[in-house]
Motif scaffolding. Sequence first.
Motif, short mmCIF file in Angstrom:
data_model
loop_
_atom_site.label_atom_id
_atom_site.label_comp_id
_atom_site.label_asym_id
_atom_site.label_seq_id
_atom_site.Cartn_x
_atom_site.Cartn_y
_atom_site.Cartn_z
N GLN A 1029 0.82 -1.30 -0.05
CA GLN A 1029 -0.13 -0.01 -0.07
C GLN A 1029 0.65 1.14 -0.11
N ARG A 1030 1.99 1.16 0.79
CA ARG A 1030 2.85 2.38 0.90
C ARG A 1030 3.40 2.54 -0.66
N GLN A 1031 3.83 1.41 -1.26
CA GLN A 1031 4.30 1.70 -2.66
C GLN A 1031 3.36 1.83 -3.78
N LEU A 1032 1.91 1.72 -3.33
CA LEU A 1032 0.92 2.07 -4.36
C LEU A 1032 0.80 3.72 -4.41
N TYR A 1033 0.68 4.01 -2.82
CA TYR A 1033 0.51 5.38 -2.76
C TYR A 1033 1.83 6.15 -3.10
N GLY A 1034 2.89 5.56 -3.04
CA GLY A 1034 4.07 6.26 -3.54
C GLY A 1034 4.33 6.35 -5.09
N GLY A 1035 3.36 5.81 -5.76
CA GLY A 1035 3.46 5.88 -7.29
C GLY A 1035 4.52 4.67 -7.72
N TYR A 1036 4.85 3.68 -7.01
CA TYR A 1036 5.63 2.66 -7.72
C TYR A 1036 4.83 1.55 -7.72
N MET A 1037 4.06 1.59 -9.00
CA MET A 1037 3.11 0.61 -9.42
C MET A 1037 3.45 -0.64 -9.57
N GLU A 1038 4.62 -0.70 -10.41
CA GLU A 1038 5.13 -2.07 -10.60
C GLU A 1038 5.54 -2.89 -9.35
N THR A 1039 6.34 -2.16 -8.46
CA THR A 1039 6.70 -2.99 -7.24
C THR A 1039 5.77 -3.36 -6.34
N ALA A 1040 4.75 -2.26 -6.36
CA ALA A 1040 3.56 -2.59 -5.72
C ALA A 1040 2.74 -3.71 -5.88
N MET A 1041 2.68 -3.80 -7.24
CA MET A 1041 2.01 -5.20 -7.62
C MET A 1041 2.73 -6.55 -7.49
N ARG A 1042 3.90 -6.31 -7.63
CA ARG A 1042 4.80 -7.60 -7.29
C ARG A 1042 4.79 -7.84 -5.70
N THR A 1043 4.87 -6.64 -4.90
CA THR A 1043 4.73 -7.18 -3.58
C THR A 1043 3.31 -7.75 -3.21
N ALA A 1044 2.26 -7.25 -3.79
CA ALA A 1044 0.84 -7.59 -3.61
C ALA A 1044 0.71 -9.13 -4.17
N MET A 1045 1.36 -9.69 -5.22
CA MET A 1045 1.38 -10.79 -5.63
C MET A 1045 2.15 -11.82 -4.73
N ILE A 1059 -6.49 -9.25 0.27
CA ILE A 1059 -4.95 -9.61 -0.48
C ILE A 1059 -5.59 -9.37 -2.08
N TYR A 1060 -6.66 -9.84 -2.43
CA TYR A 1060 -6.94 -9.98 -4.09
C TYR A 1060 -7.39 -8.46 -4.23
N SER A 1061 -8.13 -7.87 -3.44
CA SER A 1061 -8.58 -6.23 -3.62
C SER A 1061 -7.26 -5.65 -4.04
N LEU A 1062 -6.46 -5.76 -2.93
CA LEU A 1062 -5.16 -4.86 -3.03
C LEU A 1062 -4.54 -5.05 -4.46
N LEU A 1063 -4.37 -6.53 -4.82
CA LEU A 1063 -3.70 -7.05 -6.13
C LEU A 1063 -4.46 -6.36 -7.23
N ALA A 1064 -5.61 -6.31 -7.23
CA ALA A 1064 -6.65 -5.94 -8.40
C ALA A 1064 -6.18 -4.53 -8.53
N ILE A 1065 -6.15 -3.68 -7.52
CA ILE A 1065 -6.14 -2.17 -7.48
C ILE A 1065 -4.53 -1.90 -8.07
#
Length: 1173
Positions: A1029-1045, A1059-1065
């Motif tokens: 969530q921190r990476q998502l809000y920080g604008g690092y979409m790629e790393t946020a997605m990989r962390t969520a995965m 988990i899957y709601s966060l991954l979807a976002i």
Amino acid sequence: MFIYLSKKIAIPNNIQLKCISWNKGQGFIACGGDDSVLRVLKLESQTDDAKLKGLAAPSNLSMNQTLEGHSGAVQVVTWNEQYEKLTTSDQNGLIIVWMLYKGVWYEEMINNRNKSVVTSMSWNADGQKICIVYEDGAVIVGSVNGNRIWGKELKGIQLAHVAWSPDSRILLFGTVNGEVHIYDNQGNFIMKMTISCLTNVPGAVRIAGIHWYAGTGGYVEPDCPCLAICFDNGRCQIMRFENDENPVCIDTLMSVVSIQWNHCGSVLAVAGSLKASNVEKELNLVQFYTPFGEHLRTLKVPGKEMAGVAWEGRGLRIGLAVDSYIYFANIRPDYKWGYCCSTVVYAYTKPERQEYCVVFWDTKNNEKFVKYVKSLMSITTSGDFCILASKADDTQAQFVLILCNSIGTPLDSKYIDIDPLFVTMTKTHVIAASKEAFYLWQYRVAKKLTALEINQVTKTKKEGRERVYHIDSSPSAANDNSPDFSKASTATRDPICCITATDKTLIVGRESGIIHRYSLPNVVLIQKYTLNNRAYFLSVNCNSSRLAIIDIAGVLTLLDLEVRGAAGDSTVNQVSSGDPSKFERKDVWDMKWANDNPDLFAMMEKTRMYVFRNLDPEEPIQTSGYICNFEDLEIKSVLLDEIMKDPERPNKDNLINFEIRSLRDSRALIEKVGIEDASQFIEDNPHPRLWRLLAEAALQKLDLKTAEQAFVRCKDYQGIEFVKRLGNLQSEPMKQAEVAAYFSRFEEAERMYLNMDRRDLAISLRIKLGDWFRVLQLLKTGSGDCDDTLLEQAYNAIGDYFADRQKWINAVQYYLQGRNQERLAECYYMLEDYDGLERLTTVLPENHKLLPEIGQMFATVGMCEQAVNAYLKCNQPKSAVDSCVHLNQWNKAVELARTHNMKEIKSLLSKYASHLLEKNKTLEAVELYRKAHHFLDAAKLMFKIADEEAKKRTRPLRVKKLYVLAARLVENYHEQVKTSQQSKTKGKKSEAKFALAGLLEEDATSSDNRIVDNAWRGAEAYHFFLLAQRQLYGGYMETAMRTAMHLREYEDIIPAVEIYSLLAICSAANRAFGTCSQAFIKLESLESLEPDERQQYQDLALEIFIKHTPKDSRMMERQRSSEGAEGKLPTCIVSGLPIQEFQFWMCSVCKHCAQEQEIGKYSCCPLCHNPVA
């Protein structure tokens, strides 16, 4: 109360007096009369003798000034005591205000209305305002400086009297026709007063006087009547306030001319005259009443016409204007007082308090103890004890008798239903009487009784400790039973008027003059006697053979209760003791029998004290004291009048001892004639006190034979032993030193011992006296070595002296020198000097008896380590463990238990933990286990808390912290197992073997493998959840997605929806719609969803995938396939990405990895917050 005429002052030229007023503050007496006569007098005591105080001191006129300025008869005089002003008025209406300047009275102001005559004037309580009323109805209120405040003419009313209320809010006007009108202080009419005392009285009446007591000396009782209104026909009413509907009504049966309250509102004087049926001329009288209408005394006054009455400032004298004379009468008040065990107990009222202030004044040590008692009725004393009788409560008609010791401590109390108007007490009984009945209470106190007294006490049955008898009944010992107060209230025609008792006799006097004699302790009516007059005071001598009676006229007579001597020697007996039936003394107001001689008594007649031996008086002593005690040929008397001037500070000068003649004569004979002649005189007049006097004189002269004989005669065993010891001494100076010590001349005795070079005797004398400072001085000053044990004893005794006075610092210095470790420990503890206490612990030998006490001292102030040291030093590991448990130092407790092989600590720990868990104090239980090094138990509880918080959907950061704490506890557990293995395995073994052994032990002991193996799993889950969530809000979409995965591995900890709601976002934001599509498929297939929620997910998916194809970019697919191909790579806890390099950083606590370039930015591990090495 007793009253008698004492002095008469004549006004020159036989001028008839009209009025009199006594200034209570300064003592000036103003009197006005015919021919414009106005005089100011002042009576002052003039004596050099310190013992002659109060009424006993001769008084002379220190001022006798005629004030000139009036032209007619002076009719009204009134004092302003606060401002020392005199206001007077004559028959022509002229008012003069006089002031004192340099000891002489001068005119200050004059006022004349020239219309009418002034009938009354009154200053208010604070002396600020005066109200003047004229016969024609005019009223003027003026200020103290002469300004007129207001004036008013009351139409159609002729005024005769005026009075202010104590608070100056109300004015009472008395009219000529006998009415009383109530006005406010501005002159507005309020109402007419109801005059209850004049019901059914025909004809016209005039008001003789209105006096409203202002409360300046306090009140006898709360809500006490204080407003007196009296009429010339003798009717009088006393009210609590101006519209009291239930006043006290009195019929004085005489023509009244004037009334006045005394200084404290306890006595109302009503002056007037009585026309006796058999006598031509009228008789002048002053009647005295209580505020409740009870008649106290009557004073007959010579002369033709009484004009006025005035009280002295302290209520000890009264001035009466009769014809052309001023008569003075002395008053002996009935103070509430008593004397027990060298303590004078007295009571007085204060203006600011409703209760009586009762003072217990210990005359020996000059200390006083004060207690406050509401509605006090009387004080009675006997031996060492005192009874305070008072009303129990305003609502109930109950009374209470409180038994106190000589410092006022209540020892026992009894509630009774009869009014204790008369109370007397003996060593074992308290007897209280109302007008109809008397009540006996056999009191018990923790004191030593003689065998005979115990026998007497036990004879009475237990239920017979309280008994009530009606005066008209004839009790016999057979019908003693529990008190029945119902019969006690039956009225009697002949009420009780006084009582007295000794240990074996009870005497009850009745108003008709009949006296009942009962036996004690079994109450049996033995005899009745008839007197000519009503008794006022009764007293029985020490062997209950003779009764002294003072009647209401002040006449003292004696009555033999037992026939003295046999018939054969009656004549001899009569000669020796006189005939009591012919004995009579007048104007007696107090008397006391000697405690040790049945033929000896002292009495007060006016201002003289007489001592009678065998009915022969000795020469009188001039005094006005009240007799406390008569014992050992000495009379102790207290000048209560002087004490009451300043009752808060009693002075020993007001306590006087008088020696009777035989004691004085014996002393004079010994001093002037010699021991032999004195011995003969004492032989003729034997008394233990005289023999003791002789023995002491013989000792002074070292006449041991006479001394011994005298000690034998006064039965002084210690004295006989002392004389024998003196006889065994050889040297004369030694005998003299011993005698000096015997007579408490210790300085002289010590000097004699030192002169004889007997320092040891001087030291032993000082030790006996407990003067350890002097002992130390003597030990140090002497030549040669002094006794070490004695020196230590002296140091310790001085230490005790300071410790008793709580001067701990001084005490420590002496205890150190005296090596008194017990008291030293106590002093250190009181001083809170714990360093000193610790030093003492190290100094003390092992198993010293003081060590457990010191351990307890440390434990009480929470100093665990020091307490443990002290307990271990005295070989008490159990107490040491208990202290640790008490102070919550469980790790120390467990360690000690293990060291000393104590089994019970585990059970104690689990008990305490379960107790905390029952009370839902889980975190305290965790802390308990952690401190006790039971890390696995603590971890289990911590995981439980974390799981509960996760279920509650609390803030994820909080949940992560809880999981981290739980995991760290597991790491502590691993460490503990490892170290325990190391300590168990001796010899040199490799690190690997230790680790292996530790793991094997863990496997063997641990039942909960999930907690031990996957300790960090919960912490990881929430760490990556927050990181994504921190990476998502920080604008690092790629790393946020990989962390969520990466989070998909933690479905057992974080709900799948989250988990899957966060991954979807994250994937949608990264435009990886293939991953996004898979997340939505997973969400829609979740069984935990409600149908409407599932529908919402389907709608949202439709909306997204209509616009975007559900495919990822080739780059993402390639990365995902490469991750899977190489097997499971460690995940970086900083970035959430798999670590591809071979070199990476690993945390020493949580064993998690991170890329070196990433961890460089941090000072602590992002997961467990352990500092980065």
